[in-house]
Scaffold this motif. Structure first.
Motif, PDB file in Angstrom:
ATOM      1  N   ASN A 172      22.525  95.639  74.700  1.00 42.79           N
ATOM      2  CA  ASN A 172      22.243  95.371  76.103  1.00 42.79           C
ATOM      3  C   ASN A 172      22.747  96.536  76.941  1.00 42.79           C
ATOM      4  OD1 ASN A 172      23.670  94.310  78.822  1.00 42.79           O
ATOM      5  ND2 ASN A 172      21.749  93.217  78.496  1.00 42.79           N
ATOM      6  N   THR A 173      21.890  97.032  77.807  1.00 41.59           N
ATOM      7  CA  THR A 173      22.247  98.104  78.737  1.00 41.59           C
ATOM      8  C   THR A 173      22.088  97.585  80.153  1.00 41.59           C
ATOM      9  OG1 THR A 173      21.488  99.806  77.179  1.00 41.59           O
ATOM     10  CG2 THR A 173      21.724 100.454  79.482  1.00 41.59           C
ATOM     11  N   SER A 174      23.127  97.718  80.956  1.00 39.16           N
ATOM     12  CA  SER A 174      23.079  97.227  82.329  1.00 39.16           C
ATOM     13  C   SER A 174      22.223  98.153  83.195  1.00 39.16           C
ATOM     14  CB  SER A 174      24.489  97.113  82.902  1.00 39.16           C
ATOM     15  OG  SER A 174      25.045  98.397  83.086  1.00 39.16           O
ATOM     16  N   LYS A 175      21.965  97.738  84.408  1.00 41.86           N
ATOM     17  CA  LYS A 175      21.178  98.563  85.317  1.00 41.86           C
ATOM     18  C   LYS A 175      21.899  99.884  85.569  1.00 41.86           C
ATOM     19  CE  LYS A 175      23.073  96.850  89.700  1.00 41.86           C
ATOM     20  NZ  LYS A 175      22.750  96.266  91.028  1.00 41.86           N
ATOM     21  N   THR A 192      19.618 104.513  95.709  1.00 42.16           N
ATOM     22  CA  THR A 192      18.660 103.613  96.349  1.00 42.16           C
ATOM     23  C   THR A 192      17.709 102.970  95.348  1.00 42.16           C
ATOM     24  OG1 THR A 192      17.173 105.489  96.783  1.00 42.16           O
ATOM     25  CG2 THR A 192      18.736 104.876  98.522  1.00 42.16           C
ATOM     26  N   VAL A 193      17.651 103.502  94.132  1.00 37.92           N
ATOM     27  CA  VAL A 193      16.772 102.956  93.099  1.00 37.92           C
ATOM     28  C   VAL A 193      17.571 102.817  91.805  1.00 37.92           C
ATOM     29  CG1 VAL A 193      14.623 103.221  91.809  1.00 37.92           C
ATOM     30  CG2 VAL A 193      14.784 104.114  94.146  1.00 37.92           C
ATOM     31  N   TYR A 194      17.473 101.653  91.181  1.00 35.00           N
ATOM     32  CA  TYR A 194      18.149 101.376  89.910  1.00 35.00           C
ATOM     33  C   TYR A 194      17.123 100.936  88.863  1.00 35.00           C
ATOM     34  CZ  TYR A 194      22.956 101.541  91.701  1.00 35.00           C
ATOM     35  OH  TYR A 194      24.158 101.946  92.216  1.00 35.00           O
ATOM     36  N   ALA A 195      17.310 101.379  87.633  1.00 28.77           N
ATOM     37  CA  ALA A 195      16.541 100.831  86.521  1.00 28.77           C
ATOM     38  C   ALA A 195      17.142  99.490  86.132  1.00 28.77           C
ATOM     39  CB  ALA A 195      16.574 101.782  85.330  1.00 28.77           C
ATOM     40  N   SER A 196      16.303  98.533  85.798  1.00 25.29           N
ATOM     41  CA  SER A 196      16.760  97.191  85.451  1.00 25.29           C
ATOM     42  C   SER A 196      17.485  97.189  84.109  1.00 25.29           C
ATOM     43  CB  SER A 196      15.571  96.230  85.399  1.00 25.29           C
ATOM     44  OG  SER A 196      14.900  96.178  86.635  1.00 25.29           O
ATOM     45  N   SER A 197      18.360  96.221  83.934  1.00 27.45           N
ATOM     46  CA  SER A 197      19.030  96.038  82.641  1.00 27.45           C
ATOM     47  C   SER A 197      18.013  95.579  81.602  1.00 27.45           C
ATOM     48  CB  SER A 197      20.157  95.024  82.765  1.00 27.45           C
ATOM     49  OG  SER A 197      19.640  93.756  83.107  1.00 27.45           O
ATOM     50  N   TYR A 198      18.334  95.790  80.328  1.00 35.48           N
ATOM     51  CA  TYR A 198      17.400  95.385  79.272  1.00 35.48           C
ATOM     52  C   TYR A 198      18.159  95.128  77.975  1.00 35.48           C
ATOM     53  CZ  TYR A 198      17.756 100.318  77.887  1.00 35.48           C
ATOM     54  OH  TYR A 198      18.225 101.552  77.507  1.00 35.48           O
ATOM     55  N   ASP A 199      17.529  94.332  77.120  1.00 32.46           N
ATOM     56  CA  ASP A 199      18.040  94.035  75.777  1.00 32.46           C
ATOM     57  C   ASP A 199      17.064  94.584  74.754  1.00 32.46           C
ATOM     58  OD1 ASP A 199      20.330  92.113  76.467  1.00 32.46           O
ATOM     59  OD2 ASP A 199      18.615  91.176  77.456  1.00 32.46           O
ATOM     60  N   VAL A 200      17.587  95.100  73.650  1.00 32.33           N
ATOM     61  CA  VAL A 200      16.751  95.591  72.557  1.00 32.33           C
ATOM     62  C   VAL A 200      17.248  94.975  71.251  1.00 32.33           C
ATOM     63  CG1 VAL A 200      15.936  97.595  71.277  1.00 32.33           C
ATOM     64  CG2 VAL A 200      16.268  97.763  73.739  1.00 32.33           C
ATOM     65  N   LEU A 201      16.349  94.327  70.539  1.00 35.29           N
ATOM     66  CA  LEU A 201      16.655  93.707  69.252  1.00 35.29           C
ATOM     67  C   LEU A 201      15.903  94.456  68.156  1.00 35.29           C
ATOM     68  CD1 LEU A 201      17.904  91.387  67.556  1.00 35.29           C
ATOM     69  CD2 LEU A 201      15.836  90.056  68.061  1.00 35.29           C
ATOM     70  N   LEU A 208       9.937  95.509  78.310  1.00 32.76           N
ATOM     71  CA  LEU A 208       9.423  96.687  79.002  1.00 32.76           C
ATOM     72  C   LEU A 208      10.610  97.397  79.642  1.00 32.76           C
ATOM     73  CD1 LEU A 208       7.160  98.486  80.122  1.00 32.76           C
ATOM     74  CD2 LEU A 208       6.978  96.901  82.070  1.00 32.76           C
ATOM     75  N   TYR A 209      10.907  98.601  79.165  1.00 37.37           N
ATOM     76  CA  TYR A 209      12.032  99.363  79.694  1.00 37.37           C
ATOM     77  C   TYR A 209      11.774 100.846  79.473  1.00 37.37           C
ATOM     78  CZ  TYR A 209      13.699 100.043  74.881  1.00 37.37           C
ATOM     79  OH  TYR A 209      13.797 100.400  73.558  1.00 37.37           O
ATOM     80  N   SER A 210      12.566 101.667  80.146  1.00 35.67           N
ATOM     81  CA  SER A 210      12.458 103.115  80.017  1.00 35.67           C
ATOM     82  C   SER A 210      13.555 103.615  79.096  1.00 35.67           C
ATOM     83  CB  SER A 210      12.567 103.770  81.393  1.00 35.67           C
ATOM     84  OG  SER A 210      12.551 105.181  81.278  1.00 35.67           O
ATOM     85  N   LEU A 212      27.490 107.403  89.417  1.00 33.95           N
ATOM     86  CA  LEU A 212      26.954 108.589  88.770  1.00 33.95           C
ATOM     87  C   LEU A 212      25.536 108.323  88.275  1.00 33.95           C
ATOM     88  CD1 LEU A 212      28.000 111.441  88.077  1.00 33.95           C
ATOM     89  CD2 LEU A 212      28.485 110.596  85.797  1.00 33.95           C
ATOM     90  N   THR A 213      24.623 109.218  88.617  1.00 34.57           N
ATOM     91  CA  THR A 213      23.208 109.037  88.323  1.00 34.57           C
ATOM     92  C   THR A 213      22.948 108.987  86.818  1.00 34.57           C
ATOM     93  OG1 THR A 213      22.896 110.460  90.249  1.00 34.57           O
ATOM     94  CG2 THR A 213      20.938 109.834  89.017  1.00 34.57           C
ATOM     95  N   GLY A 214      22.143 108.006  86.403  1.00 39.40           N
ATOM     96  CA  GLY A 214      21.705 107.913  85.017  1.00 39.40           C
ATOM     97  C   GLY A 214      22.692 107.293  84.056  1.00 39.40           C
ATOM     98  N   VAL A 215      23.809 106.754  84.558  1.00 41.74           N
ATOM     99  CA  VAL A 215      24.834 106.193  83.675  1.00 41.74           C
ATOM    100  C   VAL A 215      24.969 104.694  83.933  1.00 41.74           C
ATOM    101  CG1 VAL A 215      27.269 106.238  83.016  1.00 41.74           C
ATOM    102  CG2 VAL A 215      26.090 108.370  83.593  1.00 41.74           C
ATOM    103  N   ALA A 216      24.802 103.884  82.891  1.00 42.09           N
ATOM    104  CA  ALA A 216      24.967 102.434  82.999  1.00 42.09           C
ATOM    105  C   ALA A 216      26.449 102.081  83.010  1.00 42.09           C
ATOM    106  CB  ALA A 216      24.271 101.738  81.839  1.00 42.09           C
ATOM    107  N   LYS A 217      26.797 101.056  83.760  1.00 44.91           N
ATOM    108  CA  LYS A 217      28.196 100.627  83.812  1.00 44.91           C
ATOM    109  C   LYS A 217      28.626  99.919  82.534  1.00 44.91           C
ATOM    110  CE  LYS A 217      29.142 100.294  88.753  1.00 44.91           C
ATOM    111  NZ  LYS A 217      30.270 101.240  88.663  1.00 44.91           N
ATOM    112  N   THR A 218      27.712  99.197  81.906  1.00 42.08           N
ATOM    113  CA  THR A 218      28.064  98.429  80.713  1.00 42.08           C
ATOM    114  C   THR A 218      26.997  98.614  79.642  1.00 42.08           C
ATOM    115  OG1 THR A 218      29.134  96.749  82.078  1.00 42.08           O
ATOM    116  CG2 THR A 218      28.666  96.164  79.802  1.00 42.08           C
ATOM    117  N   ILE A 219      27.420  98.962  78.439  1.00 36.17           N
ATOM    118  CA  ILE A 219      26.529  99.003  77.277  1.00 36.17           C
ATOM    119  C   ILE A 219      27.222  98.233  76.161  1.00 36.17           C
ATOM    120  CG2 ILE A 219      25.320 100.436  75.609  1.00 36.17           C
ATOM    121  CD1 ILE A 219      25.436 102.713  77.635  1.00 36.17           C
ATOM    122  N   TRP A 220      26.539  97.227  75.682  1.00 35.79           N
ATOM    123  CA  TRP A 220      27.085  96.403  74.601  1.00 35.79           C
ATOM    124  C   TRP A 220      26.135  96.431  73.422  1.00 35.79           C
ATOM    125  CZ3 TRP A 220      24.921  92.274  72.073  1.00 35.79           C
ATOM    126  CH2 TRP A 220      25.769  91.534  71.235  1.00 35.79           C
TER     127      TRP A 220
END
Length: 691
Positions: free
Chosen positions: A612-615, A623-632, A660-662, A584-592
């Motif tokens: 932490n948000t997964s790709k 065909t295009v994924y946003a990369s995973s990222y961590d925010v503190l 650097l993340y969106s 599903l577009t725009g939904v991360a599989k894992t958010i911790w």
């Protein structure tokens, strides 16, 4: 290995308890989430006694972060995702409902206590809400059509920040609170609040001013809100609640970037000829909102709650491709009769009522010449009406078993008229109504642990902004989306109430899903997809390391939340391309998310959070994924109660890891302009005085 650690983290407090001891007293200063009284689905019971998947955001949760936004606090709730493409440009999702949200809130019903805040067109201007006037946010996850009409994502209930009634022998009290804070990128947040309480009245008046220059080019924002809410006991039988609010908001919209542009210069606005800067792309919104609700007790068994609302919105949106203006008038009425009786081990409650919402919108589109309205493109008038009857029964059998069963429906009609067409006759669209049942049950395994389950159906018609998006076309063939949700959960507290937990597993199958698309001039439109299959697990745990200790460390608490999403399209064909089975577009599989809070006897405190948000996929084709990222994030402060007043000083950091993340993705964007970069590492600080 990293993912395994994230999955196990919510349950690590069970182990840590066995490894340490701390000195405590019987009194616990840390509020228990299981003790919070839930208003949703007419429960008026503790969360531990309510068969609903719910998230609670308290005022103390909001104050763990910067006071400029609700976003970080809401994002600690599993299953909830809030985005901010630029300061003030919010999108809010519950269990994937962000799929169809161009901005603001769609597919979620929002209430101020019993007063409807979502309009008949299906839109909620959530960015007008001032967090300083909110005492608690209640998030009911999953379809709530049995009591709340058209929605599949869930229901949000905003509770005011006002004091309780005083006892008869206590004189009236006045409270005053003033705050000012500032930070990076020209951030300034100022608010003043006055509260009054006596034995028959409680109210608060809040004034706030928020502004920011923004991290990116063309992201300046300003919001001014003045709000008066309160409660008055008119007699032994009548209690009145009200809210009067005026919000004046302006924020610039920078537009999305492609990956190369974001990596080269994340602070730039969308380039082009013309681009966002040249066209002065922005949102202007002025909205007065008034709501009043009265509860009348006929006798010890029968009561009625009737609420009315009135709002007017003056909305302007100079965009890259056009200049849109909206004049919106909204009316709402919600009334319900409640019968409540208790006999022996049986406690029965029946609720029946109706909600009526009306919207009139005058929408005009012009050409945009450097931020000025130019040649007329379209002039439209749209009328929308929703009627939602509902009935629910609740049966409490002793102290162990609770049953809820309800059914609602939604009658949605809209008319539209294009004044700039040769045929400017008024056209009508009536959507087929559906029955929206919900059945839920709860079993108290023990005094402190409950097992609950529910099955419910959701239904959501296309909103006015989807039938008639900003590019100006009418999409009258759009059909409502609907689906069934099944879930089971367990919640409670253990280890002398040190550990609190809530774990839910669900499956939601959506049909005729409404999804967002972007055409070759970057204008949005919407289509019905075949459907979605949404399976998920949501868990949250809090563990008190130290509670009300007499030592230097007064209290310390760990918090962890985990969201696991297995969302995919079903039977989804676009232009002879089969996307069935795609994520599903725009939904991360894992958010911790995890957090640590500590307070000391000297008034010092520290709040730290890591998420932490997964790709996640950015287009339907995957065909295009946003990369995973961590925010503190972190906030350090000092509170001191003096003789005449209390003082609080605080400072904090966002995105401490400088990632650097969106923070808000434009899904299915033309030209691969998916990304809206979030601010790099930034700081804030402020002062609060309370009298």
């Amino acid at each position: 290995m990293k993912k395994s650690i994230y999955i196990l983290f919510p349950f690590l407090p069970l182990y840590s308890f066995a490894q340490q001891q701390s000195t405590i007293t019987d009194k616990d200063t840390i509020p228990l989430m299981s003790e919070v009284v839930i208003k949703g689905f007419e429960s008026d019971r503790r969360l531990l006694e309510t068969p609903v998947s719910a998230g609670i955001v308290s005022r103390s949760d909001v104050q763990r972060f910067s006071t400029a936004s609700l976003l970080p606090a809401l994002n600690t709730v599993p299953g909830v995702s809030m985005e901010e493409r630029s300061p003030g440009s919010y999108r809010l999702s519950v269990r994937g409902s962000l799929l169809r949200s161009p901005f603001g809130v769609r597919n979620i019903k929002v209430y101020w206590n019993d007063i409807p805040f979502t309009d008949a067109g299906g839109n909620t201007y959530f960015n007008l809400v001032d967090q300083h006037g909110i005492g608690r946010i209640e998030i009911l996850k999953g379809p709530g059509g049995s009591l709340y009409g058209a929605n599949t994502g869930g229901v949000i209930i905003l509770h005011p920040d006002e004091p309780a009634f005083l006892q008869e022998n206590i004189s009236a009290k006045h409270h005053f609170r003033a705050q000012v804070s500032g930070g990076s990128f020209g951030l300034l947040d100022e608010n003043v609040q006055w509260k009054y309480q006596d034995k028959n009245m409680s109210s608060s008046i809040t004034q706030s001013h928020l502004r920011s220059d923004g991290y990116r080019e063309n992201t300046r924002m300003r919001r001014d809100v003045i709000q008066w809410n309160g409660t008055a006991r008119l007699s032994e039988k009548d209690k009145l609640d009200w809210i009067l609010m005026y919000a004046d908001m302006y924020y610039q919209t920078p537009g999305g970037l492609n990956l190369q542009q974001m990596q080269e210069d994340p602070r730039q606005a969308r380039p082009g000829t013309p681009g966002a800067v040249e066209q002065k792309a922005a949102i202007y919104n002025k909205t007065p909102f008034a709501g009043i609700s009265n509860r009348h007790l006929f006798n010890k068994n029968w009561s009625n709650i009737t609420s009315v609302m009135l709002a007017y919105t003056d909305f302007k949106n100079p965009f890259i491709t056009n200049f849109e203006t909206r004049k919106e008038t909204n009316l709402g009425l919600r009334t319900k009769m409640v019968y409540h009786t208790a006999a022996g081990k049986h406690d029965l409650k029946f609720t029946a009522g109706m909600e009526w919402l009306y919207n009139y919108s005058a929408i005009n589109n012009y050409g945009n010449r450097n931020g000025k309205a130019d040649t007329v493109q379209f002039k439209d008038k749209i009328w929308a009406r929703q009627i939602s009857p509902f009935i629910q029964g609740e049966w409490m059998i002793g102290e162990k078993i609770q049953l809820q069963a309800g059914v609602g429906s939604n009658f949605f009609i809209y008319h539209y008229r294009r004044l700039t067409d040769a045929d400017d006759s008024k056209k009508k669209k009536k959507l087929d109504e559906q029955l929206l049942p919900r059945v839920a049950a709860l079993y108290r395994i023990s005094e402190n642990i409950s097992l609950y389950a529910s099955i419910s159906k959701g239904f959501s018609p296309p909103s006015i902004s989807e039938v008639r998006p900003s590019e100006g076309s009418f999409y009258s063939n759009l059909q409502p989306e609907y689906g069934w949700n099944r879930e089971i959960g367990i919640r409670g507290r253990t280890l002398a109430s040190r550990l609190q937990f809530d774990i839910t597993a669900y499956r939601f199958r959506l049909r005729d899903a409404i999804v967002r698309r972007i055409n070759n001039v970057d204008a949005e439109y919407f289509v019905n997809a075949g459907g979605t299959n949404q399976k998920g697990i949501e868990s949250i745990a809090e563990y008190a390391l130290v509670r009300n200790s007499t030592a230097f460390i007064k209290s310390a608490k760990l918090r962890a939340g985990l969201t696991l999403n297995d969302f995919s399209f079903t039977d989804y064909m676009v232009d002879d391309k089969d996307y069935s089975g795609n994520d599903l577009t725009g939904v991360a599989k894992t958010i911790w998310s995890g957090g640590f809070d500590i307070t000391t006897r000297w008034g010092l405190y520290l709040n730290a959070s890591l998420a932490n948000t997964s790709k996640l996929p950015l287009n339907d084709a995957n065909t295009v994924y946003a990369s995973s990222y961590d925010v503190l994030l972190g906030r350090l402060g000092w509170k001191k109660h003096l003789r005449a007043f209390s003082l609080e000083l605080f400072t904090g950091v966002d995105n401490a890891l400088n990632r650097l993340y969106s923070l808000g993705n434009d899904i299915n964007a033309f030209g691969s302009r998916y990304y809206n970069p979030a601010p790099k590492r930034n700081y804030y600080g402020g002062l609060i005085v309370t009298l």
